[in-house]
Design a protein around this motif. Sequence first.
Motif, mmCIF file in Angstrom:
data_model
loop_
_atom_site.group_PDB
_atom_site.id
_atom_site.type_symbol
_atom_site.label_atom_id
_atom_site.label_comp_id
_atom_site.label_asym_id
_atom_site.label_seq_id
_atom_site.Cartn_x
_atom_site.Cartn_y
_atom_site.Cartn_z
ATOM 1 N N GLY A 151 0.762 -9.977 13.463
ATOM 2 C CA GLY A 151 1.506 -9.510 12.301
ATOM 3 C C GLY A 151 1.844 -10.602 11.314
ATOM 4 O O GLY A 151 2.068 -10.339 10.133
ATOM 5 N N ALA A 152 1.910 -11.851 11.787
ATOM 6 C CA ALA A 152 2.285 -12.959 10.907
ATOM 7 C C ALA A 152 1.171 -13.249 9.906
ATOM 8 O O ALA A 152 -0.010 -13.043 10.174
ATOM 9 C CB ALA A 152 2.589 -14.202 11.732
ATOM 10 N N VAL A 153 1.572 -13.760 8.750
ATOM 11 C CA VAL A 153 0.640 -14.094 7.676
ATOM 12 C C VAL A 153 0.725 -15.592 7.399
ATOM 13 O O VAL A 153 1.826 -16.145 7.258
ATOM 14 C CB VAL A 153 0.956 -13.295 6.396
ATOM 15 N N TYR A 154 -0.445 -16.232 7.338
ATOM 16 C CA TYR A 154 -0.470 -17.662 7.029
ATOM 17 C C TYR A 154 0.192 -17.911 5.668
ATOM 18 O O TYR A 154 0.026 -17.146 4.728
ATOM 19 C CB TYR A 154 -1.904 -18.180 7.019
ATOM 20 N N ASP A 155 0.928 -19.005 5.597
ATOM 21 C CA ASP A 155 1.716 -19.275 4.393
ATOM 22 C C ASP A 155 0.847 -19.555 3.177
ATOM 23 O O ASP A 155 1.176 -19.159 2.062
ATOM 24 C CB ASP A 155 2.646 -20.468 4.626
ATOM 25 N N ARG A 156 -0.279 -20.237 3.382
ATOM 26 C CA ARG A 156 -1.152 -20.561 2.253
ATOM 27 C C ARG A 156 -2.421 -21.216 2.766
ATOM 28 O O ARG A 156 -2.478 -21.693 3.903
ATOM 29 C CB ARG A 156 -0.462 -21.514 1.277
ATOM 30 N N ILE A 157 -3.413 -21.270 1.913
ATOM 31 C CA ILE A 157 -4.566 -22.128 2.147
ATOM 32 C C ILE A 157 -4.545 -23.159 1.033
ATOM 33 O O ILE A 157 -4.542 -22.817 -0.154
ATOM 34 C CB ILE A 157 -5.895 -21.344 2.209
ATOM 35 N N HIS A 158 -4.523 -24.458 1.425
ATOM 36 C CA HIS A 158 -4.173 -25.499 0.471
ATOM 37 C C HIS A 158 -5.017 -26.746 0.698
ATOM 38 O O HIS A 158 -5.275 -27.144 1.828
ATOM 39 C CB HIS A 158 -2.687 -25.843 0.622
ATOM 40 N N GLN B 90 -3.743 -12.368 7.671
ATOM 41 C CA GLN B 90 -2.830 -11.882 8.706
ATOM 42 C C GLN B 90 -3.438 -12.062 10.099
ATOM 43 O O GLN B 90 -4.622 -11.802 10.318
ATOM 44 C CB GLN B 90 -2.500 -10.402 8.497
ATOM 45 N N ILE B 91 -2.612 -12.496 11.034
ATOM 46 C CA ILE B 91 -3.013 -12.598 12.434
ATOM 47 C C ILE B 91 -2.891 -11.210 13.051
ATOM 48 O O ILE B 91 -1.811 -10.610 13.050
ATOM 49 C CB ILE B 91 -2.126 -13.605 13.182
ATOM 50 N N ALA B 92 -3.989 -10.680 13.573
ATOM 51 C CA ALA B 92 -4.023 -9.276 14.005
ATOM 52 C C ALA B 92 -3.555 -9.064 15.428
ATOM 53 O O ALA B 92 -3.097 -7.967 15.789
ATOM 54 C CB ALA B 92 -5.437 -8.722 13.838
ATOM 55 N N TYR C 258 -3.591 -0.535 4.760
ATOM 56 C CA TYR C 258 -2.482 -1.343 4.261
ATOM 57 C C TYR C 258 -1.176 -1.000 4.979
ATOM 58 O O TYR C 258 -0.383 -1.891 5.306
ATOM 59 C CB TYR C 258 -2.311 -1.138 2.756
ATOM 60 N N LEU C 259 -0.929 0.275 5.218
ATOM 61 C CA LEU C 259 0.299 0.666 5.913
ATOM 62 C C LEU C 259 0.328 0.111 7.334
ATOM 63 O O LEU C 259 1.375 -0.347 7.811
ATOM 64 C CB LEU C 259 0.427 2.191 5.950
ATOM 65 N N ALA C 260 -0.788 0.133 8.015
ATOM 66 C CA ALA C 260 -0.842 -0.406 9.372
ATOM 67 C C ALA C 260 -0.554 -1.908 9.365
ATOM 68 O O ALA C 260 0.176 -2.415 10.235
ATOM 69 C CB ALA C 260 -2.210 -0.124 9.985
ATOM 70 N N ALA C 261 -1.105 -2.622 8.385
ATOM 71 C CA ALA C 261 -0.859 -4.060 8.287
ATOM 72 C C ALA C 261 0.603 -4.343 7.973
ATOM 73 O O ALA C 261 1.212 -5.275 8.528
ATOM 74 C CB ALA C 261 -1.758 -4.670 7.213
ATOM 75 N N ALA C 262 1.203 -3.532 7.091
ATOM 76 C CA ALA C 262 2.610 -3.717 6.728
ATOM 77 C C ALA C 262 3.514 -3.453 7.919
ATOM 78 O O ALA C 262 4.493 -4.178 8.160
ATOM 79 C CB ALA C 262 2.971 -2.807 5.566
ATOM 80 N N ALA D 103 5.303 -6.122 2.003
ATOM 81 C CA ALA D 103 5.877 -5.341 0.907
ATOM 82 C C ALA D 103 4.787 -4.910 -0.077
ATOM 83 O O ALA D 103 4.784 -3.765 -0.555
ATOM 84 C CB ALA D 103 6.952 -6.154 0.195
ATOM 85 N N CYS D 104 3.870 -5.814 -0.386
ATOM 86 C CA CYS D 104 2.800 -5.493 -1.327
ATOM 87 C C CYS D 104 1.838 -4.456 -0.747
ATOM 88 O O CYS D 104 1.404 -3.541 -1.454
ATOM 89 C CB CYS D 104 2.059 -6.765 -1.721
ATOM 90 N N TRP D 105 1.505 -4.585 0.533
ATOM 91 C CA TRP D 105 0.650 -3.572 1.154
ATOM 92 C C TRP D 105 1.318 -2.198 1.106
ATOM 93 O O TRP D 105 0.680 -1.201 0.772
ATOM 94 C CB TRP D 105 0.367 -3.946 2.613
ATOM 95 N N ALA D 106 2.607 -2.160 1.447
ATOM 96 C CA ALA D 106 3.316 -0.880 1.476
ATOM 97 C C ALA D 106 3.400 -0.266 0.085
ATOM 98 O O ALA D 106 3.175 0.938 -0.094
ATOM 99 C CB ALA D 106 4.714 -1.078 2.055
ATOM 100 N N ARG D 107 3.719 -1.105 -0.907
ATOM 101 C CA ARG D 107 3.836 -0.580 -2.277
ATOM 102 C C ARG D 107 2.500 -0.027 -2.759
ATOM 103 O O ARG D 107 2.427 1.037 -3.383
ATOM 104 C CB ARG D 107 4.332 -1.680 -3.207
ATOM 105 N N CYS D 108 1.414 -0.732 -2.458
ATOM 106 C CA CYS D 108 0.102 -0.281 -2.895
ATOM 107 C C CYS D 108 -0.333 0.976 -2.146
ATOM 108 O O CYS D 108 -0.994 1.853 -2.722
ATOM 109 C CB CYS D 108 -0.919 -1.393 -2.696
#
Length: 746
Positions: free
Chosen positions: A432-439, A424-426, A493-497, A471-476
Amino acid sequence: MNNASTATPEIFRNFLPALFALAALAALAQAEEPDAPERVTPIAMGLKGKSFGDSYVFGGGGCKATSVSGKIPIEDGGLKIEITGTGGYWGVGLARGGWVRWYLDDYGPKGVLEFEVRGASGGEAFKIGVADSDTDGPDKPDMDYTGTVSITKYATVTKEWQKVRIPIADLKAAEKNLDLADCIKVMVANEGDPVPLTFFLKDVRFATRSPESPAPPIKLDELGYRPEMRKIAKVTREIKAFKIVDATSRKTVLEGSAAKVADHDKASGDSVWDCDFSAVKAPGKYRFEAEGLSPESFEVRDDLYDKLFVDLARFYYFQRCGCELDEKHAGAPWKREACHVGDTKALTRDGKETRDVSGGWHDAGDCNKYPPWIRFPVFMMLDLYDIRGAALTDGKLNLPESGNGVPDLLDEVQWELDWLLKMQIAEGAHAGAVYDRIHQSAAPGGQQAARIQEERRLLPPTNDATAISAACWARCARTFDAIPSRKDVAKKYLAAADLALKRLEADKADVKLLLTVAAPLYDATGDAAYLKLAKESFEKIVGPLKDDQQKSEQFMWASYDCSVATLACSQREGEGLRDQARALLKCAADRAVESGLKDGYNVPLWNTDHYCWSSSQNICKMGYYALMANRYAPRAEYVRMGEDNLHYMLGRNALALCLVSGYGARSTQIYHSIYGGSAPAFQPLPPGVVGGGVNQWESRGISAWPAKSYKSDPNNWTLTEPAIYYNAPILFLAGYFAKLEPAPAK
């Protein structure tokens, strides 16, 4: 006169058996075996664009094959094969999409290579045929063979399109070593000394109406059953009765009658008889027997699924990236040094920025890492913990974190979610954006690297990656907040979400992604702003849908399915939002139950098109939906469907094959770049790995029936490649139905 009259009957009697034999042969010739449903393996069909992507050309010694960036040109709706110059050699290779293998070993006497051809001048000559693969695995020789024949034997090429049919048997006869069970490309090449010529091919395919190789007729859960479970075998040969025999004493413990439940089942083509042996409850090993059929073995034991659950969960440990897998935790066959250590200084695709994105799970059989695809393992592990938390204790999975006072399943979830924080870009314009993948494909090509140390680069952020991560951060966070030692992690996790959600709102993301995030954030916090967004999003998505069919179809493919399940089981009523979520989840679960009752194998798919890439996930997640709905709307059919999904994966399917590695009398192989029998693999295949499953689309041609479109091929990633999201639904089912002291909450 008398001698002649008496000799005639004697001669007739001597020749009578031969006459009968000739008559029988003539009758057999006339009554040729009827055609089976057609199977087609398409190679080059419906051609569009300027070139055929999955192809190559070569030439030398005086002649040259025309190409477009190394690919075969497309002209006049066909593949243009143009040869200039004389002498030497030329050739072209045609593969199916993605260079996926195909299989002709059971195409039989009616199997043919079909195509249409026309020449620029007429009279063009060439050879055409099929080649097998030259990468068969680490323990096999690197050999490939090609069987080709001359077009002139089957047609005279003219300037008009004409269809040509070449028996596959002729291709095999041309090269006796050709492996028809491992085909990779159609080959076209010069016949004799090359001369300039131009011709066109289209609608290249293999087809047959020969019968398919049959699966064993008795299909049951090859691992077995818990004592109180319903026990149904599926039999695809007409029988009246069956018996269950104790494997040790050889005594018959049950006799029963078979009941026909399907006549030419829509998905499999099978006629199916159900054999109910639920009355067998005593622990032990047994055989299912029926007259004229080979018996099948199974076991009844209360803790039968416990090891299965552990192996399915430990798959995620084996997928860990950037850390050593030591012998104590991995076992001697699977210990290895840390892979992809370069991820600690990964570059963006343009090479302008560096960040540490080490850790996380390898997504699938390859070693790349993808945030958009993590919701199933994260949500399903956490939801299973909600249901079976008392049994999912610290130390259950033998992880490096075991002994830290936190259940191992939650440690595994944290391993992935902590990696996501690095993605995630802080701060800054894209905060807030998250890189799509590392490939690996994002890195420059041509670099040399040690095995599993290849450079990978980051692809730009996407809304999908941002939403699923949030969604995963919030659920966890909701689960971790109840564990004293993980409260600080939950806050992080909540702050990141929340930061991710702000990014999505600023970018005007799709409303489905907003619901995906807002629902678990509201469940975790009770915040009114999250509730408002979740309610508005839910209404925009579900409101316009006219009926339950539309709702369930959209739900099963939506990114918000697990988020809605979280709302449905929430302790927060949400001003009626929970009831709306419960109705939607129940709608999908009910349709799955209804579909399973109509299917010969009780598969809960309402559309045979759902036998696609990831069909194993599609089937098992229906059990997840149902068992989540069962928490607030108990229904025996929900539990039964969950059991049926588990039995399907363990062998009670149209293939009579266990789709989990290391289990059952007939167990699938797996495509993986590290584990198993695939060409790049270098370690044994661990138990508990699940591939994508039956796939009638990308691997079309195996069967005429959607439910049978599968080969246990460790080099076909469209069928047998595992993924973190394929293991998750069956992990949930195995954990739900395993004994795992204490028993699950009612």
